[in-house]
Motif scaffolding. Sequence first.
Motif, short mmCIF file in Angstrom:
data_model
loop_
_atom_site.label_atom_id
_atom_site.label_comp_id
_atom_site.label_asym_id
_atom_site.label_seq_id
_atom_site.Cartn_x
_atom_site.Cartn_y
_atom_site.Cartn_z
N GLY A 293 0.79 -1.21 0.00
CA GLY A 293 0.00 0.00 0.00
C GLY A 293 0.83 1.27 0.00
N ALA A 294 2.05 1.22 0.52
CA ALA A 294 2.90 2.42 0.60
C ALA A 294 4.00 2.44 -0.45
CB ALA A 294 3.52 2.51 1.99
N THR A 295 4.05 1.43 -1.32
CA THR A 295 5.16 1.32 -2.27
C THR A 295 5.25 2.51 -3.21
OG1 THR A 295 5.10 -1.09 -2.18
CG2 THR A 295 6.18 -0.11 -4.09
N ALA A 296 4.13 2.92 -3.78
CA ALA A 296 4.16 4.03 -4.75
C ALA A 296 4.63 5.31 -4.08
CB ALA A 296 2.78 4.22 -5.37
N ALA A 297 4.13 5.60 -2.89
CA ALA A 297 4.54 6.81 -2.18
C ALA A 297 6.02 6.76 -1.83
CB ALA A 297 3.70 6.99 -0.91
N ASP A 298 6.51 5.59 -1.43
CA ASP A 298 7.93 5.46 -1.11
C ASP A 298 8.80 5.62 -2.35
OD1 ASP A 298 7.23 5.03 1.50
OD2 ASP A 298 7.55 2.87 1.48
N LEU A 299 8.35 5.09 -3.49
CA LEU A 299 9.10 5.25 -4.74
C LEU A 299 9.16 6.72 -5.14
CD1 LEU A 299 10.49 4.15 -7.30
CD2 LEU A 299 8.21 3.97 -8.32
N VAL A 300 8.03 7.40 -5.07
CA VAL A 300 8.00 8.82 -5.44
C VAL A 300 8.92 9.63 -4.53
CG1 VAL A 300 6.53 10.86 -5.50
CG2 VAL A 300 5.71 8.72 -6.49
N ALA A 301 8.90 9.32 -3.24
CA ALA A 301 9.78 10.02 -2.30
C ALA A 301 11.24 9.79 -2.66
CB ALA A 301 9.49 9.57 -0.87
N ALA A 302 11.58 8.56 -3.05
CA ALA A 302 12.96 8.24 -3.43
C ALA A 302 13.37 8.97 -4.70
CB ALA A 302 13.11 6.73 -3.62
N LEU A 303 12.46 9.05 -5.68
CA LEU A 303 12.77 9.74 -6.93
C LEU A 303 12.95 11.24 -6.70
CD1 LEU A 303 10.33 7.87 -9.34
CD2 LEU A 303 12.83 7.70 -9.32
N LYS A 304 12.11 11.82 -5.83
CA LYS A 304 12.25 13.25 -5.53
C LYS A 304 13.55 13.52 -4.79
CE LYS A 304 7.31 14.40 -5.42
NZ LYS A 304 6.17 14.84 -4.57
N LYS A 305 13.97 12.57 -3.96
CA LYS A 305 15.23 12.73 -3.24
C LYS A 305 16.41 12.70 -4.20
CE LYS A 305 17.60 11.04 0.90
NZ LYS A 305 17.57 10.02 2.00
N LEU A 306 16.27 11.97 -5.32
CA LEU A 306 17.33 11.90 -6.32
C LEU A 306 17.37 13.12 -7.21
CD1 LEU A 306 16.90 8.17 -7.47
CD2 LEU A 306 18.84 9.11 -6.16
N ASP A 307 16.34 13.96 -7.13
CA ASP A 307 16.23 15.12 -8.01
C ASP A 307 17.27 16.17 -7.65
OD1 ASP A 307 15.14 16.56 -10.10
OD2 ASP A 307 13.68 17.58 -8.82
N GLY A 308 17.57 17.04 -8.60
CA GLY A 308 18.53 18.12 -8.37
C GLY A 308 19.50 18.23 -9.53
N GLY B 112 -10.62 10.00 -1.95
CA GLY B 112 -10.27 10.91 -0.88
C GLY B 112 -8.78 11.08 -0.64
N GLN B 113 -7.95 10.33 -1.38
CA GLN B 113 -6.51 10.40 -1.20
C GLN B 113 -5.88 11.29 -2.28
OE1 GLN B 113 -4.82 8.97 1.44
NE2 GLN B 113 -6.92 8.62 2.13
N PRO B 114 -4.75 11.95 -1.97
CA PRO B 114 -4.09 12.78 -2.99
C PRO B 114 -3.45 11.92 -4.07
CG PRO B 114 -2.74 12.64 -1.00
CD PRO B 114 -4.05 11.98 -0.67
N ASP B 115 -3.12 12.55 -5.19
CA ASP B 115 -2.46 11.87 -6.30
C ASP B 115 -0.99 11.67 -5.94
OD1 ASP B 115 -1.36 10.95 -8.63
OD2 ASP B 115 -2.24 12.49 -9.91
N VAL B 116 -0.59 10.43 -5.73
CA VAL B 116 0.76 10.14 -5.26
C VAL B 116 1.81 10.52 -6.30
CG1 VAL B 116 0.83 7.77 -6.11
CG2 VAL B 116 2.13 8.37 -4.07
N LEU B 117 1.43 10.59 -7.57
CA LEU B 117 2.39 10.92 -8.63
C LEU B 117 2.52 12.41 -8.88
CD1 LEU B 117 1.68 8.14 -11.31
CD2 LEU B 117 3.32 8.15 -9.42
N LEU C 120 6.11 14.81 -9.45
CA LEU C 120 7.29 14.04 -9.84
C LEU C 120 8.19 14.87 -10.76
CD1 LEU C 120 6.29 10.36 -10.71
CD2 LEU C 120 8.09 11.09 -9.15
N PRO C 121 9.51 14.76 -10.62
CA PRO C 121 10.39 15.44 -11.58
C PRO C 121 10.14 14.93 -13.00
CG PRO C 121 11.63 14.65 -9.67
CD PRO C 121 10.25 14.06 -9.57
N ALA C 122 10.21 15.82 -13.98
CA ALA C 122 9.91 15.44 -15.37
C ALA C 122 10.85 14.38 -15.89
CB ALA C 122 9.95 16.68 -16.26
N TRP C 123 12.11 14.34 -15.39
CA TRP C 123 13.10 13.41 -15.94
C TRP C 123 12.77 11.96 -15.67
CZ3 TRP C 123 15.19 10.35 -12.23
CH2 TRP C 123 15.26 10.85 -10.92
#
Length: 474
Positions: A210-225, A286-291, A294-297
């Motif tokens: 249930g939390a996999t998508a949110a964790d992936l998005v968080a990891a991708l955002k952390k890689l951004d920059g 009722g939940q936000p869009d987890v995606l 996301l960074p465009a890259w």
Amino acid sequence: MKRTALAISSALALACAPFVHAGEPAAPAAPAARPALKLPQAEVERLLEAYAMIKQNYVGATDDRTLFDGALSGMLAALDAHSRYLDKDAMRDVGRENSGQYVGIGIEVEGNRDQLRVVAATEGSPAERAGIRAGDVIVAVDNAPVAGMSNDDVARRMHGVPGTVVAIGVARRNKIETLRITRADLHNDTVHVRMAAPGLAWIRVAEFGGATAADLVAALKKLDGKDAPRGLILDLRNDPGGLVSSAVAVAGAFLRPSTVLFSARGREPGANATVTVDARYYRAPGQPDVLAGLPAWTRTVPLTVLVNGASASAAELVTGALQDQHRATVIGTRTFGKGSIQSVIPLNEDSGIKFTVARYFTPNGHEIQARGVTPDIVAAPAAAADDDMLLREADLARHLPATQPPDAGADAQREPSESTRTFGTRADKALQTAVAILTPEDKRTPTLAGLLRRWRSAALAGTAGGSVVATGAP
């Protein structure tokens, strides 16, 4: 314990609901009216006669709930390998998977030859604080040997009430150490990120919870920059699958909106649907869009996907979508072949049934059930003398047969079971092949350059089966 051999799919609530009205936003499904069925009178009477005989003549005391639970269990088990009756414990497991939260000690394990080996202990978890580490072999839980015990049973013994203690027997240096560990509320960490090489992020998804998508998005955002990765390696090896909605969101992190991911085909035309990268297929009401955000890259950076014969179900949906949409190069060995969707229907507060309602097909119409997904580049692990050969969906009793003929040469080679202990090591041919593909030409060694030349030449020539064997991986 977080990982089980068979991930339970809560498909009706989070993935199938949009199939009913594919042109409208997803909404909580109303209870379906029971269709008028003509009961087979002779069979019902036979069941009741057996019940009466047991109640009157069985040597021990009998419990009505136990007898009818057994009857339901047998009915579901007679359908196929993934349909089953869900008792109170199994229904609780469904809830854990949906939420991504659980009570336990914080370890990921895998079974091999009656051994339960620790893959990882979550950072800061009770298990890590107690000294459990990757490679430890668990032999007992609360003095009960785990040999012969199912993964579900082991997991339930480790779960419990926060603050209670569980005794874990660990085999070390030819002796057994018993560690008393206090259970705690934990988050199911299914996404792990490391750098496989400069500029190449290696993202391993252990299962689709249930939390996999949110964790992936968080990891991708952390890689951004400014130093965002120049390539991504999505590792789905040994991933048993899980929630369909989670798979849709994970694939959507790498594909543009409205891209077709897969189709589902049931017995009735009304059960057929095409699923795309659209929030209604992965976002709960009722939940936000987890995606969002996301960074465009993430949708353009070069991508490879690693799979093996233990990549199943939701992992195969993601792989098939990324492959057919030409978004990623798939590396490894043919996947497990679980291409069916199960719906979970509660019967009352503490029981339910899970049964198969549809088959999955990739965007190009390739059937996954009992066939799997064939990689673009075959990179098989080296087999050891004592390795068990890997069983796939087609090897299971009562598996649903494929409706399409098998790919040419699909069963020509059987790979051994692959342990996560080899992942990231020099013996990890799939990972090294991915690094080679994503490495700029001016930084490749002669061996890597030769590998890629052979792959490209074979791809242009249209090799049989659409895959290339990676024999020159470093």
